[in-house]
Design an enzyme around this catalytic site. Structure first.
Site, mmCIF file in Angstrom:
data_model
loop_
_atom_site.group_PDB
_atom_site.id
_atom_site.type_symbol
_atom_site.label_atom_id
_atom_site.label_comp_id
_atom_site.label_asym_id
_atom_site.label_seq_id
_atom_site.Cartn_x
_atom_site.Cartn_y
_atom_site.Cartn_z
ATOM 1 N N CYS A 67 -2.783 -132.144 7.907
ATOM 2 C CA CYS A 67 -3.534 -131.407 6.888
ATOM 3 C C CYS A 67 -3.032 -129.960 6.792
ATOM 4 O O CYS A 67 -1.905 -129.737 6.372
ATOM 5 C CB CYS A 67 -5.026 -131.497 7.175
ATOM 6 S SG CYS A 67 -6.035 -131.120 5.720
ATOM 7 N N HIS A 121 -6.173 -137.535 7.904
ATOM 8 C CA HIS A 121 -6.991 -137.323 9.096
ATOM 9 C C HIS A 121 -7.286 -138.677 9.738
ATOM 10 O O HIS A 121 -7.496 -139.675 9.049
ATOM 11 C CB HIS A 121 -8.314 -136.646 8.726
ATOM 12 C CG HIS A 121 -8.176 -135.197 8.404
ATOM 13 N ND1 HIS A 121 -7.858 -134.246 9.353
ATOM 14 C CD2 HIS A 121 -8.317 -134.531 7.225
ATOM 15 C CE1 HIS A 121 -7.815 -133.059 8.784
ATOM 16 N NE2 HIS A 121 -8.073 -133.202 7.503
#
Length: 493
Positions: free
Chosen positions: A334, A429
Site C-alpha cells: 500500500c 492488504h
C-alpha cells in the site's frame, strides 16, 4: 434483545480478544450473535463485502460470530492522521477530517442518531449483542462526550463486565480506581470483573479476589491465563507485543526488517511472518537498527508523504537503496508500495504540498493521490499462478512508467502491483495471509542462502483463524463463569 458489554480499566487490556471469545462461545451455543463498537480509533481496518471500512476488531469478531461484517457493527471509525487530527469514517465511508476538539464538541451529539439506527438494525437481525468499550470508561475529562462506553451500555441496557490486565501490575488498584470514578448509575451497570493475562499460580490471587469482591460488591467472573492466540490486533499499542512473538532463543536463518513508520497502519498484514519457520521479524525505526536484513518491508501508512519524508530524514531511505543494491529483497504494501515507486503527485494537497515528490525509484511506477478512497475485498491470481485474496484500502492510483510484470491480476480485470525477483509492491492488504505465496516467497530466499526449503503444505489462513477462534472458545470458557454470564444476559432484557 440480549446484550453484554466488555469494558476495560485501560486500553490494550484484552477487550477485543475477550469479545471475540464471547462471540465464538455464544454462536457455538446456538445464538445469532453480532459484535458492536459504536466508535473505534484504530489504524487497522477491515473492509466489508460492500466496501465499507470498519475497525479490524469488529471484522474479526464478526468472523468469530460466523457472519459477514457490516458497517453497523462499527458505525464510527477514527483514523489518526497526526497532530491531533483524525479521519472520521462514518458507516464505512470517509466523512471528514476533524481535530479532537471539533469532533467531541460538535460532531458526537450530531452522530448519535446514526449510532442508534445501527443498533436498531442489528437488534432486528440478531438474538444477542456483544458490545466492546474503548479505552476506559473512567476518563473524567472525556466522559461528557464518551459514546463508546457507558452511554452504549445504557442505550442497550447491557450488563457490563470490567476487564483488567494483571500483567501491567496494580490490577486491584486499577479496578477499584475505575469503579470509584464512575457515577452511581454507571457503577450499577458493572455486574462482573475479569482479571486478564494472568501468569502464575491462581491460588496466590485468592485472598486478593476475596477482598476485591467484598470491597466492591462485584463478583470476579474469571481469571483468564495469558494465552498467545493468533487473533489480529486492533491498534498500534499491540506492536510492542508483536516484537515478543518470536524471542531470540536461537539464531534465525532469515532476518526480516519491517520499517516502523510513524503512522504505520494495517500492520496485521505482517502477522503471518511470525509463524514462518526460522524467520525473525524486527520492527526498525532507526538507521542503526536496520543492520543487514534479508528482507525489508515497507508496510501501509496513514500518510505516505509524511512517512516518506521521515524515511529520508532518518537516513533509512538511502539505507534501503544500499540494501537493494546488495540484492536484498524489498517489499512494499500500500503506502510502502507507493514509496518504492519513482514519484508521488499530490496536486489535491491530500497528504502534503501541491507538488511531485521523488521517491525511492525501485519500481517503475508513478502515483497520483486522489480524494476518492479505493476500498474493496478483492481476489485474483498472482504472477506465479497462485490464487490470492485480500482487500484494497488506498487513496493513490499508481501507473507503470514502462512495461512491468504485475504482482496480481484481479478477478475484475485490473492489474495490481509490480513483481520482480528482488523488489515487489502491491496494494493488496493481507498479502502474507495467502500462506502458499508466503511460503514460496521465503523458500526462494532459503534457496538463495543455500538453505533447505520448507514444505509447501500449509493450512490456509481461514483454517488457521477458525482454529484460533475455537481454541479461544475453549480457553476462555474454561476459566470464565459462563453460567453467571448467561444470568447477566437474562438481566439485560
Amino acid at each position: 434483545m440480549k446484550a453484554i458489554m466488555i469494558q476495560g480499566t485501560a486500553s490494550d487490556v484484552g477487550k477485543s480478544v475477550l469479545c471475540t471469545a464471547l462471540c465464538r462461545i455464544f454462536v457455538n451455543d446456538g445464538y445469532r450473535i453480532a459484535p458492536f463498537k459504536s466508535q473505534n480509533m484504530a489504524l487497522n481496518s477491515y473492509i466489508t463485502k460492500d466496501g465499507g471500512e470498519i475497525g479490524r476488531a469488529q471484522g474479526v469478531q464478526a468472523e468469530a460470530s460466523k457472519i459477514d461484517a457490516t458497517t453497523d457493527m462499527n458505525p464510527i471509525l477514527l483514523k489518526p492522521t497526526g497532530n491531533m487530527v483524525s479521519e472520521v469514517i462514518l458507516h464505512g465511508k470517509p466523512f471528514a477530517e476533524m481535530d479532537a476538539v471539533s469532533y467531541r464538541e460538535n460532531f458526537v451529539e450530531q452522530v448519535m442518531p446514526e449510532v442508534r439506527k445501527s443498533l436498531r438494525r442489528l437488534e432486528a437481525q440478531y438474538d444477542l449483542l456483544v458490545l466492546e468499550g474503548a479505552g476506559s470508561p473512567a476518563e473524567i475529562n472525556l466522559k461528557s462526550r464518551d459514546i463508546a462506553n457507558m452511554r452504549m451500555a445504557h442505550e442497550t441496557n447491557a450488563s457490563v463486565i470490567l476487564v483488567a490486565d494483571i500483567e501491567r501490575g496494580g490490577v486491584f488498584a486499577s479496578i477499584v480506581g475505575t469503579l470509584m470514578l464512575l457515577d452511581e448509575e454507571e457503577r450499577a451497570r458493572v455486574k462482573g470483573i475479569i482479571i486478564n493475562k494472568f501468569r502464575g499460580m491462581e491460588e496466590l490471587l485468592v485472598s486478593g479476589i476475596e477482598w476485591l469482591e467484598e470491597y466492591t460488591g462485584i463478583q470476579v467472573l474469571g481469571v483468564i491465563p495469558y494465552f498467545d492466540v493468533q487473533i489480529e490486533a486492533e491498534d498500534s499499542m499491540a506492536l510492542s507485543s508483536l516484537r515478543l512473538k518470536n524471542p531470540q532463543l536461537h539464531e534465525f536463518e532469515i532476518d526480516v526488517a519491517v520499517i516502523r513508520l510513524p503512522l504505520i497502519s494495517n500492520f496485521t498484514d505482517l502477522d503471518p511472518l511470525f509463524e514462518e519457520p526460522d524467520v525473525r521479524v524486527r520492527f526498525v525505526s532507526s538507521l542503526k537498527d536496520l543492520k543487514n536484513p534479508d528482507v525489508i518491508i515497507l508496510p501501509g501508512t496513514k500518510n505516505t508523504i509524511n512517512d516518506y519524508v521521515w524515511l529520508q530524514e532518518t537516513g533509512l531511505a538511502q539505507a534501503i537503496l544500499q540494501q537493494s543494491r546488495k540484492g536484498k529483497n524489498i517489499v512494499g504494501i500500500c503506502g510502502g508500495y507507493q514509496m518504492l515507486g519513482e514519484t508521488i503527485l499530490d496536486h489535491q494537497t491530500i497528504e502534503g504540498e501541491n507538488r511531485k515528490y521523488t521517491t525511492l525509484g525501485l519500481l517503475p511506477i508513478e502515483t497520483v493521490l486522489v480524494n476518492e478512497k479505493q476500498t474493496a475485498q478483492v481476489k485474483g491470481t498472482n504472477y506465479a499462478g497462485q490464487e490470492m485474496i485480500g482487500f484494497e484500502l488506498h487513496l493513490g492510483r499508481s501507473t507503470p512508467t514502462q512495461p512491468i510484470q504485475s504482482f496480481i491480476c484481479l478477478d475484475d480485470g485490473r492489474q495490481d502491483g509490480v513483481y520482480t525477483e528482488q523488489v515487489m509492491g502491491t496494494y493488496l492488504h493481507g498479502v502474507f495471509q495467502n500462506r502458499l505465496f508466503t511460503r514460496d516467497f521465503f523458500n526462494k530466499i532459503r534457496v538463495k542462502k543455500n538453505l533447505e526449503e520448507v514444505s509447501i503444505e500449509i493450512p490456509s489462513d481461514y483454517e488457521r483463524r477458525e482454529q484460533a477462534y475455537e481454541m479461544l472458545d475453549y480457553h476462555v470458557r474454561k476459566h470464565l463463569n459462563m453460567e453467571k454470564v448467561y444470568e447477566l444476559l437474562d438481566d439485560s432484557m
